[in-house]
Design a protein around this motif. Structure first.
Motif, short mmCIF file in Angstrom:
data_model
loop_
_atom_site.label_atom_id
_atom_site.label_comp_id
_atom_site.label_asym_id
_atom_site.label_seq_id
_atom_site.Cartn_x
_atom_site.Cartn_y
_atom_site.Cartn_z
N HIS A 76 -23.27 74.23 16.90
CA HIS A 76 -24.73 74.44 16.80
C HIS A 76 -25.35 73.15 16.30
O HIS A 76 -24.63 72.17 16.07
CB HIS A 76 -25.06 75.64 15.91
CG HIS A 76 -24.67 75.52 14.46
ND1 HIS A 76 -23.37 75.43 14.03
CD2 HIS A 76 -25.44 75.45 13.34
CE1 HIS A 76 -23.34 75.33 12.72
NE2 HIS A 76 -24.59 75.34 12.27
N HIS A 118 -26.81 71.90 13.52
CA HIS A 118 -27.07 71.54 12.12
C HIS A 118 -26.42 70.23 11.68
O HIS A 118 -25.36 69.85 12.18
CB HIS A 118 -26.62 72.67 11.19
CG HIS A 118 -27.61 73.80 11.14
ND1 HIS A 118 -27.29 75.06 10.69
CD2 HIS A 118 -28.93 73.83 11.46
CE1 HIS A 118 -28.37 75.82 10.75
NE2 HIS A 118 -29.38 75.11 11.21
N ASP A 142 -24.58 69.11 9.36
CA ASP A 142 -23.18 68.96 8.97
C ASP A 142 -22.20 69.17 10.14
O ASP A 142 -20.98 69.13 9.94
CB ASP A 142 -22.84 69.92 7.81
CG ASP A 142 -23.32 71.35 8.02
OD1 ASP A 142 -24.26 71.55 8.82
OD2 ASP A 142 -22.76 72.26 7.39
N HIS A 143 -22.74 69.38 11.33
CA HIS A 143 -21.89 69.64 12.50
C HIS A 143 -22.07 68.61 13.61
O HIS A 143 -21.25 68.55 14.52
CB HIS A 143 -22.20 71.04 13.08
CG HIS A 143 -21.98 72.14 12.09
ND1 HIS A 143 -20.87 72.95 12.11
CD2 HIS A 143 -22.69 72.52 11.01
CE1 HIS A 143 -20.92 73.79 11.10
NE2 HIS A 143 -22.03 73.56 10.41
N HIS A 160 -27.13 82.75 13.07
CA HIS A 160 -27.37 81.61 12.18
C HIS A 160 -28.34 80.61 12.84
O HIS A 160 -29.28 80.13 12.21
CB HIS A 160 -26.02 80.98 11.87
CG HIS A 160 -26.07 79.74 11.06
ND1 HIS A 160 -26.56 79.70 9.78
CD2 HIS A 160 -25.67 78.47 11.36
CE1 HIS A 160 -26.48 78.46 9.33
NE2 HIS A 160 -25.95 77.70 10.27
N ASP A 186 -20.54 78.26 12.24
CA ASP A 186 -21.19 78.95 11.11
C ASP A 186 -21.61 80.37 11.46
O ASP A 186 -22.35 80.99 10.70
CB ASP A 186 -22.45 78.17 10.67
CG ASP A 186 -22.11 76.92 9.87
OD1 ASP A 186 -20.92 76.68 9.60
OD2 ASP A 186 -23.06 76.18 9.53
ZN LIG Z 1 -25.23 75.70 10.25
#
Ligand SMILES: [Zn+2]
Length: 273
Positions: free
Chosen positions: A65, A67, A69-70, A153, A172
């Motif tokens: 996804h 975000h 941190d990804h 999410h 997540d």
């Molecule tokens: Zn996330």
């Protein structure tokens, strides 16, 4: 540098969970002809070097996804698959400001690699994104990974199902602290439909981005129980500083303590119910 920055956790034959010390895992699946990397972490350490130390096979890169941190390591790779519903959020989460925050965190933890190129990192953007749809199958040779949409999410969250080895990568989309309060999150009903869809799939274990080990499929039932039992009266304000403004609530199911391995919670806003 890369060897010191990351830590490898072998989860299954051919599956390595790579720990980014800023607080997330990315997953490498190695087939006979190709390898696939699920997520690229915060992008401060050189994840490409880390992966090349584990396999020399041609690499496919997929984002679970959009975000921060990804996806912030996307710039280290040539092209990256992502669901089209998360392309907008990925632009926000790879902004200069978001990246600057990550650099500050890495500095304060004393883990900024010596060869880190700050200017390249700050201006790296989303990387070269390719939209992907449900049902797409990656054939790595002896291992196939099928794209499953798992909205909740974020609207564009995806999982990857490996039938041969009986595991599901979920990013997540499953978590003992499930964030469902963000502007890009769905409502609770849609997330419950996603959990039921996950439960209908054929797999033994699942792998998520904020937990080191394999988790048994039976845990999906705990998440369903939590999501279907949300009670405003039993929820508490979620005061984690970066998100205070969003006035989210946390519902912890069954009054379990955070240290309990069966702890489950959902963080939501009232308009999602
Ligand atoms: Zn996330």
């Amino acid at each position: 540098m890369a060897e010191n920055y990351f830590k490898n956790h072998k989860l299954l034959e051919n599956v390595v969970h790579i720990e980014d010390p800023l607080g997330v895992f990315t997953t490498l699946i190695i087939g006979q002809n190709k390898a696939l990397l699920f997520d690229t972490g915060f992008g401060v350490g050189n994840l490409r070097q880390q992966v090349e130390g584990l396999t020399k096979l041609p690499l496919i890169v997929v984002n679970s996804h959009g975000h921060v941190d990804h996806i912030c390591g996307n710039y280290l790779f040539d092209e990256i698959y992502i669901h089209e519903n998360d392309i907008e959020v990925s632009k926000l989460h790879t902004s200069r400001d978001m990246r600057m925050n990550t650099v500050k965190q890495a500095k304060s933890k004393g883990i900024l690699p010596k060869d880190f190129d700050k200017e390249t990192y700050l201006s790296a953007g989303t990387g070269n994104l390719l939209p992907i749809k449900e049902g797409h199958c990656f054939d790595l040779g002896g291992i196939t990974l099928e794209v499953i949409t798992v909205p909740g999410h974020t609207r564009g969250s995806i999982g990857l199902l490996c039938k041969e080895q009986g595991f599901l990568l979920l990013g997540d989309a499953a978590n003992s602290f499930l964030y469902l309060f963000l502007p890009e999150s769905t409502n609770v009903d849609e997330y419950i439909r996603t959990l039921r869809k996950i439960n209908s799939l054929d797999f033994d274990n699942f792998i998520i981005s904020h937990h080191a080990g394999l988790l048994p499929k039976s845990k999906i039932n705990d998440y369903i129980e939590c999501a279907t039992s949300i009670d405003i009266e039993k929820s508490k304000p979620y005061d984690f500083p970066p998100f205070k403004e969003l006035k989210a609530l946390i519902y912890s199911h069954g009054d379990r303590d955070i240290s309990d391995p069966d702890y489950t919670s959902i963080i939501y806003t009232v308009d999602r119910l």
